[in-house]
Design a protein around this motif. Sequence first.
Motif, PDB file in Angstrom:
ATOM      1  N   TRP A 275       7.226  32.803  38.745  1.00  0.00           N
ATOM      2  CA  TRP A 275       8.182  33.668  38.620  1.00  0.00           C
ATOM      3  C   TRP A 275       9.327  33.609  39.070  1.00  0.00           C
ATOM      4  O   TRP A 275      10.741  33.889  38.760  1.00  0.00           O
ATOM      5  N   ASP A 276       9.124  32.850  40.474  1.00  0.00           N
ATOM      6  CA  ASP A 276      10.675  32.578  41.275  1.00  0.00           C
ATOM      7  C   ASP A 276      11.420  31.515  40.331  1.00  0.00           C
ATOM      8  O   ASP A 276      12.589  31.480  40.208  1.00  0.00           O
ATOM      9  N   ALA A 281      15.994  29.993  37.221  1.00  0.00           N
ATOM     10  CA  ALA A 281      16.504  29.562  36.225  1.00  0.00           C
ATOM     11  C   ALA A 281      17.736  30.475  35.302  1.00  0.00           C
ATOM     12  O   ALA A 281      18.596  30.094  34.817  1.00  0.00           O
ATOM     13  N   SER A 282      17.198  31.559  35.380  1.00  0.00           N
ATOM     14  CA  SER A 282      18.108  32.753  34.778  1.00  0.00           C
ATOM     15  C   SER A 282      19.401  33.150  35.659  1.00  0.00           C
ATOM     16  O   SER A 282      20.461  33.448  35.022  1.00  0.00           O
ATOM     17  N   GLU A 283      19.436  32.875  36.839  1.00  0.00           N
ATOM     18  CA  GLU A 283      20.496  33.143  37.576  1.00  0.00           C
ATOM     19  C   GLU A 283      21.400  31.981  38.063  1.00  0.00           C
ATOM     20  O   GLU A 283      22.684  32.179  38.512  1.00  0.00           O
ATOM     21  N   HIS A 284      20.894  30.681  37.574  1.00  0.00           N
ATOM     22  CA  HIS A 284      21.647  29.679  37.971  1.00  0.00           C
ATOM     23  C   HIS A 284      21.889  28.838  36.604  1.00  0.00           C
ATOM     24  O   HIS A 284      21.216  27.368  36.833  1.00  0.00           O
ATOM     25  N   LYS A 312      16.003  34.412  24.970  1.00  0.00           N
ATOM     26  CA  LYS A 312      16.300  34.229  26.335  1.00  0.00           C
ATOM     27  C   LYS A 312      15.248  33.343  26.931  1.00  0.00           C
ATOM     28  O   LYS A 312      15.660  32.433  27.881  1.00  0.00           O
ATOM     29  N   HIS A 313      14.058  33.177  26.583  1.00  0.00           N
ATOM     30  CA  HIS A 313      12.964  32.042  27.023  1.00  0.00           C
ATOM     31  C   HIS A 313      13.279  30.897  26.605  1.00  0.00           C
ATOM     32  O   HIS A 313      13.166  29.981  27.519  1.00  0.00           O
ATOM     33  N   GLY A 314      13.759  30.742  25.505  1.00  0.00           N
ATOM     34  CA  GLY A 314      14.062  29.454  25.164  1.00  0.00           C
ATOM     35  C   GLY A 314      15.211  28.725  25.860  1.00  0.00           C
ATOM     36  O   GLY A 314      15.354  27.689  26.129  1.00  0.00           O
ATOM     37  N   GLY A 315      16.289  29.659  26.267  1.00  0.00           N
ATOM     38  CA  GLY A 315      17.246  29.216  27.067  1.00  0.00           C
ATOM     39  C   GLY A 315      16.842  28.865  28.641  1.00  0.00           C
ATOM     40  O   GLY A 315      17.225  28.127  29.376  1.00  0.00           O
ATOM     41  N   LEU A 316      15.968  29.889  28.985  1.00  0.00           N
ATOM     42  CA  LEU A 316      15.388  29.707  30.388  1.00  0.00           C
ATOM     43  C   LEU A 316      14.703  28.137  30.725  1.00  0.00           C
ATOM     44  O   LEU A 316      14.900  27.569  31.918  1.00  0.00           O
ATOM     45  N   ARG A 317      14.109  27.720  29.362  1.00  0.00           N
ATOM     46  CA  ARG A 317      13.634  26.197  29.849  1.00  0.00           C
ATOM     47  C   ARG A 317      14.499  25.199  29.565  1.00  0.00           C
ATOM     48  O   ARG A 317      14.018  24.015  30.202  1.00  0.00           O
ATOM     49  N   GLN A 318      15.711  25.534  29.665  1.00  0.00           N
ATOM     50  CA  GLN A 318      16.837  24.466  29.783  1.00  0.00           C
ATOM     51  C   GLN A 318      18.034  24.939  30.530  1.00  0.00           C
ATOM     52  O   GLN A 318      19.125  24.577  30.507  1.00  0.00           O
TER      53      GLN A 318
END
Length: 554
Positions: A275-276, A281-284, A312-318
């Motif tokens: 979760w961290d 990933a979402s904040e940086h 949004k999850h698809g974006g988090l992975r990259q």
Amino acid sequence: MTPLIFVTGGVVSSLGKGIAAASLAAVLEARGLRVTMMKLDPYINVDPGTMSPFQHGEVYVTDDGAETDLDLGHYERYLRTRLSRKNSITTGRIYDNVIRKERRGDYLGGTVQVIPHITDEIKRCIVEATEGFDIGLVEIGGTVGDIESLPFLEAIRQIRTERGPEGAIFMHLTLVPWIAAAGELKTKPTQHSVKELRSIGIQPDILLCRSEQPLPDSERRKIALFTNVPERAVISAVDLDNIYKMPRRFHEEGLDAIVLDRLRINAGPADLSQWDEVVDASEHPVDTVNIAVVGKYVDHQDAYKSVAEALKHGGLRQRTRVKLKWLESSDIEQQGVDALKDVDGILVPGGFGDRGFEGKVLTAKFARETGMPYFGICYGMQAAVVDYARHVAGLSGANSTENDKASPHPVIGLITEWRTSSGEIERRNEESDLGGTMRLGLQEQRLKPGTLSREMYGRDVVAERHRHRYEFNNRYRTQLEDAGLTISAKSMDDLLVEMVELPRDAHPWFLACQAHPEFLSTPRDGHPLFVGFIRAARERKAQAGGRLLKEATA
């Protein structure tokens, strides 16, 4: 029996009981426990399947084909547990079960009453959904004080009485409003909400106090004093800018420790590292893309909750921030496709009915002709097939029989319209109930080697959840394939078309699927199709940026 946490809400609706409960469940799971969740909804509909998206939001679908409340989507995005129809119960389903039993004579001709028959059925459903787990969280929909919630509240009161404080506890989410004019947090609504609960025999063990400002110690002590809740168990649920911060925040507040102490459960330390990573990933982010979502219910975005989260999850992975541009498909019909020109990718989600369908067809045509990354889901696939049939294969008037029963080329239709023993097309729309031909739940499909779909998944056979009635008409398979459309996935029996795409030499990323992959996307794992789509959008953006730079320096 499985220890239970009953989650109720007070003061106002939409406080976020589902996300709060799921966040606590995620922390408990991170401590090594097997956790499940359940939603009790007070409306009389048997399930949300035929409810309007404008009223209810998204209909979430489970592996076993249950059409459920959207909160089950929150549960599955926060937990590793896969849920089923047992985990979503409405008042309508409870009454339906009881009436069926009465018709069978199960009550031996006795008078059927809310107590004990309705409450006993609620308790039976709770036990059935939670048995075999280390702990179960049960969310009661609505707001304390609503008359329709009373049977559920009476049932959980009885469970607590029967099991004792170590077998079931009550967690109440309430509002502590910030009054800007007074510059104060006000605790009175919380006091009254707890008073309402206590009047029906429920004393909360834990309070989650939702507020815009952190709860000062003085207010925490005041709430504890007037609600008879230990001060340690009055938790500040302050507004957060990122819902995935909530598991860590609740852990820091000691919520999981309080729960385990009250239920006398031993568990290991919480490992919240995944979760961290999600929060980091979402904040940086290292990149940002703009995605147009062209749908029928964009004024009520909860209708596409899982789609928005999966993007949004698809974006988090990259490490990419995904900004969504919501566009009404009927506006595309009336105003044209200009609104699509400033985005990096287009997603057309599911839907039903003819309103706005032509706007979806125009959207698919625009993406196909301009090289814009396109991801069609369910109705978005059908729109892409209709576009291709009309404008590439030369099938004038091609359509779905859902919208035009007299279409000369029904490239999309009910199975009963094109699959018969005699080989003749049958028109049975009028004879089919709305749910009678619905394809629901998890089903396997085989991917064609060498296709984009096969590349995205990285394997030959995948399983996705479905929710639709109309299918690609097999009578047009050969004709559309000869015109250049790739059928990249089919059902395991080879009967149903599951995915279509354009060849890579014709388009950089154009893929559409009949299933709903958004239902299997999570922030920790993402989903291969959404990850691939966002990657394609990033590449499109980079190419456009390079082109602009080249033009500027020319």
